[in-house]
Design a protein around this motif. Sequence first.
Motif, PDB file in Angstrom:
ATOM      1  N   GLU A 380      21.232  34.635  32.150  1.00 57.99           N
ATOM      2  CA  GLU A 380      22.530  35.050  31.605  1.00 57.99           C
ATOM      3  C   GLU A 380      22.955  36.383  32.164  1.00 57.99           C
ATOM      4  O   GLU A 380      24.132  36.572  32.564  1.00 57.99           O
ATOM      5  N   VAL A 381      22.017  37.318  32.246  1.00 56.40           N
ATOM      6  CA  VAL A 381      22.351  38.640  32.809  1.00 56.40           C
ATOM      7  C   VAL A 381      22.771  38.494  34.268  1.00 56.40           C
ATOM      8  O   VAL A 381      23.752  39.105  34.756  1.00 56.40           O
ATOM      9  N   GLY A 382      22.015  37.640  34.993  1.00 53.74           N
ATOM     10  CA  GLY A 382      22.382  37.451  36.407  1.00 53.74           C
ATOM     11  C   GLY A 382      23.749  36.815  36.561  1.00 53.74           C
ATOM     12  O   GLY A 382      24.537  37.205  37.439  1.00 53.74           O
ATOM     13  N   GLU A 383      24.010  35.817  35.689  1.00 52.51           N
ATOM     14  CA  GLU A 383      25.316  35.162  35.775  1.00 52.51           C
ATOM     15  C   GLU A 383      26.454  36.130  35.462  1.00 52.51           C
ATOM     16  O   GLU A 383      27.502  36.158  36.144  1.00 52.51           O
ATOM     17  N   ILE A 384      26.241  36.926  34.404  1.00 54.92           N
ATOM     18  CA  ILE A 384      27.301  37.892  34.024  1.00 54.92           C
ATOM     19  C   ILE A 384      27.498  38.921  35.123  1.00 54.92           C
ATOM     20  O   ILE A 384      28.626  39.286  35.475  1.00 54.92           O
ATOM     21  N   THR A 385      26.379  39.387  35.697  1.00 56.81           N
ATOM     22  CA  THR A 385      26.482  40.389  36.754  1.00 56.81           C
ATOM     23  C   THR A 385      27.207  39.817  37.975  1.00 56.81           C
ATOM     24  O   THR A 385      28.057  40.462  38.598  1.00 56.81           O
ATOM     25  N   GLU A 386      26.837  38.564  38.289  1.00 62.28           N
ATOM     26  CA  GLU A 386      27.475  37.922  39.440  1.00 62.28           C
ATOM     27  C   GLU A 386      28.972  37.719  39.197  1.00 62.28           C
ATOM     28  O   GLU A 386      29.798  37.942  40.091  1.00 62.28           O
ATOM     29  N   SER A 387      29.326  37.318  37.983  1.00 63.46           N
ATOM     30  CA  SER A 387      30.751  37.129  37.658  1.00 63.46           C
ATOM     31  C   SER A 387      31.509  38.448  37.706  1.00 63.46           C
ATOM     32  O   SER A 387      32.674  38.503  38.143  1.00 63.46           O
ATOM     33  N   ILE A 388      30.834  39.518  37.242  1.00 61.01           N
ATOM     34  CA  ILE A 388      31.509  40.839  37.311  1.00 61.01           C
ATOM     35  C   ILE A 388      31.753  41.237  38.762  1.00 61.01           C
ATOM     36  O   ILE A 388      32.814  41.765  39.124  1.00 61.01           O
ATOM     37  N   GLU A 389      30.719  40.987  39.594  1.00 57.27           N
ATOM     38  CA  GLU A 389      30.867  41.326  40.998  1.00 57.27           C
ATOM     39  C   GLU A 389      31.987  40.510  41.619  1.00 57.27           C
ATOM     40  O   GLU A 389      32.800  41.024  42.414  1.00 57.27           O
ATOM     41  N   SER A 390      32.049  39.222  41.275  1.00 56.30           N
ATOM     42  CA  SER A 390      33.124  38.386  41.800  1.00 56.30           C
ATOM     43  C   SER A 390      34.482  38.884  41.326  1.00 56.30           C
ATOM     44  O   SER A 390      35.468  38.952  42.093  1.00 56.30           O
ATOM     45  N   LEU A 391      34.549  39.240  40.033  1.00 55.15           N
ATOM     46  CA  LEU A 391      35.822  39.761  39.497  1.00 55.15           C
ATOM     47  C   LEU A 391      36.208  41.072  40.171  1.00 55.15           C
ATOM     48  O   LEU A 391      37.400  41.317  40.474  1.00 55.15           O
ATOM     49  N   GLN A 392      35.255  41.932  40.416  1.00 57.73           N
ATOM     50  CA  GLN A 392      35.551  43.200  41.075  1.00 57.73           C
ATOM     51  C   GLN A 392      36.009  42.989  42.517  1.00 57.73           C
ATOM     52  O   GLN A 392      36.908  43.697  43.018  1.00 57.73           O
ATOM     53  N   LYS A 393      35.359  41.985  43.172  1.00 60.10           N
ATOM     54  CA  LYS A 393      35.778  41.681  44.534  1.00 60.10           C
ATOM     55  C   LYS A 393      37.218  41.193  44.539  1.00 60.10           C
ATOM     56  O   LYS A 393      38.031  41.598  45.386  1.00 60.10           O
ATOM     57  N   LYS A 394      37.528  40.292  43.611  1.00 67.51           N
ATOM     58  CA  LYS A 394      38.891  39.808  43.517  1.00 67.51           C
ATOM     59  C   LYS A 394      39.846  40.927  43.160  1.00 67.51           C
ATOM     60  O   LYS A 394      40.994  40.984  43.631  1.00 67.51           O
ATOM     61  N   LEU A 395      39.369  41.846  42.339  1.00 67.73           N
ATOM     62  CA  LEU A 395      40.209  42.989  41.968  1.00 67.73           C
ATOM     63  C   LEU A 395      40.528  43.833  43.188  1.00 67.73           C
ATOM     64  O   LEU A 395      41.670  44.273  43.364  1.00 67.73           O
ATOM     65  N   GLU A 396      39.522  44.047  44.039  1.00 65.66           N
ATOM     66  CA  GLU A 396      39.761  44.818  45.255  1.00 65.66           C
ATOM     67  C   GLU A 396      40.733  44.083  46.175  1.00 65.66           C
ATOM     68  O   GLU A 396      41.639  44.693  46.767  1.00 65.66           O
ATOM     69  N   GLU A 397      40.505  42.782  46.289  1.00 69.18           N
ATOM     70  CA  GLU A 397      41.410  41.991  47.126  1.00 69.18           C
ATOM     71  C   GLU A 397      42.825  42.025  46.571  1.00 69.18           C
ATOM     72  O   GLU A 397      43.817  42.126  47.318  1.00 69.18           O
ATOM     73  N   ALA A 398      42.940  41.954  45.254  1.00 65.98           N
ATOM     74  CA  ALA A 398      44.259  42.006  44.631  1.00 65.98           C
ATOM     75  C   ALA A 398      44.929  43.351  44.867  1.00 65.98           C
ATOM     76  O   ALA A 398      46.132  43.433  45.139  1.00 65.98           O
ATOM     77  N   LYS A 399      44.132  44.411  44.770  1.00 68.97           N
ATOM     78  CA  LYS A 399      44.695  45.743  45.014  1.00 68.97           C
ATOM     79  C   LYS A 399      45.140  45.876  46.463  1.00 68.97           C
ATOM     80  O   LYS A 399      46.203  46.466  46.746  1.00 68.97           O
ATOM     81  N   GLN A 400      44.297  45.356  47.391  1.00 72.14           N
ATOM     82  CA  GLN A 400      44.693  45.406  48.805  1.00 72.14           C
ATOM     83  C   GLN A 400      45.972  44.590  49.035  1.00 72.14           C
ATOM     84  O   GLN A 400      46.869  45.002  49.774  1.00 72.14           O
ATOM     85  N   SER A 401      46.020  43.420  48.408  1.00 70.26           N
ATOM     86  CA  SER A 401      47.224  42.596  48.531  1.00 70.26           C
ATOM     87  C   SER A 401      48.431  43.306  47.960  1.00 70.26           C
ATOM     88  O   SER A 401      49.528  43.300  48.543  1.00 70.26           O
TER      89      SER A 401
END
Length: 446
Positions: A380-401
């Motif tokens: 569960e911790v790994g899944e949550i961490t991975e989802s946060i990382e994915s969300l942060q990556k998308k957030l960066e991409e969204a900011k760049q966009s």
Amino acid sequence: MSAPVLASRPILDTRAVSQGLLRPAEPEVALNTGLYSSAGQATAGYRSAKYTTNEWHQGNYSSYFAALTDLENAEVLRRESKKLTSETRASTQTAQANATRMLGERLQELHAWKSELQRLIEALTAETDLLLAQKRRLESALNATETPQLIATDNLQCRERRVGSDLVKDDVEVELLKELDLIHSVQELLKRTLAQAVSQVRSNRAIKSTLEMDWSDKYEAYSIDDKCGRHNSKCTETQRHPSSVKFQDSLSTPETWNKFTEDNIKLGENEQMVSANLRALIDKVLQDTAEDLRAQCADVDKAFAKRCEEMSDAKFRLEHHLNQILEQISAQEKNIVELQQAIRDKEAPLKVAETRLYRRSFRPNMELCRDPVQFRLVSEVGEITESIESLQKKLEEAKQSLSSMEDTRMALEKEIGNKKNSLFIDRDKCMTHRTRYPPVSRLLGY
């Protein structure tokens, strides 16, 4: 005593004497002889005796003969004089009549040449007036070309204030440069034609002056010959001019007299023809230049209209893309907020899972077992961490966009501003200014 002697005197035939058939008797000189004569030396050469009767008759006969001879000679001389007077009177009258007739013929010649000169002078005057009118048309047309030149120059200068990618050498600029070249060519042509017109006006006036001088000379000669033709033997205005019979050195011959006027008339007619041809040429030049200028003006206006249409279409497309970008920016900003919220929402579950793992790490001895719960919590911790990382990556991409779209928005807004500026220059300034382009009538010089 004397009567019988006189009665018996012979009668003298005067006709015979006049015809030379009868010669008068020579008087005999009386000899100094007789009873009472003197023959001495002292009386030699001196007659002292009286004449005899024969001597007296012979003296009378001599006087009669001399008188009759003088009478006959006088009669002959009178008849000859009368005949000569009649002949000279007739010849003089004939000569005067011939001179009067020739003066009349000369007057007719002078009148004919004078009328021809007058006709040509009037024709040249009318032709010069027409040429002067054409000259004024050329000057007016030349002045009228200044307006298109100023308009084309102003259009080019205004279009230099375009900015960005709109500062391009488009069809409008090419047509404007062609218009300027055409205007310069037209001005040079009109100036050359105007110089020809001015020169031809001078030539017309020069030959007209020559013709007027010839006409004036013939008018004066006509007046003189007309007055001479009115003189006759009974005229009181005539008088002797012995020196007038001498020929003057500067006298012309009939051939040179006719040739002089003929040459003047030929020159006048030639100048009239050249002037008429020049007027026709001026008409054609003005017509062609006016048509060329108006055709080029139409080409420039067409290029402006096409360019403005292209500019309006480009501006519309840019505005459409800007609206889409603005919509996407708004959506992206909302997406970023949602991503940030999603990341924040993962913190609590992560804390729960990590807290659970942390607390279970304190289980004693054998209870510290890697049971399924432990694996689930770690997973569960790994899944949550991975989802946060994915969300942060998308957030960066969204900011760049979002940043990219902001840059695009600014570029679009700038480009739209450039298009608006170009449209204002081309449509509101240049095309409005071009409405002042002179009409065809002004370009034709009217």
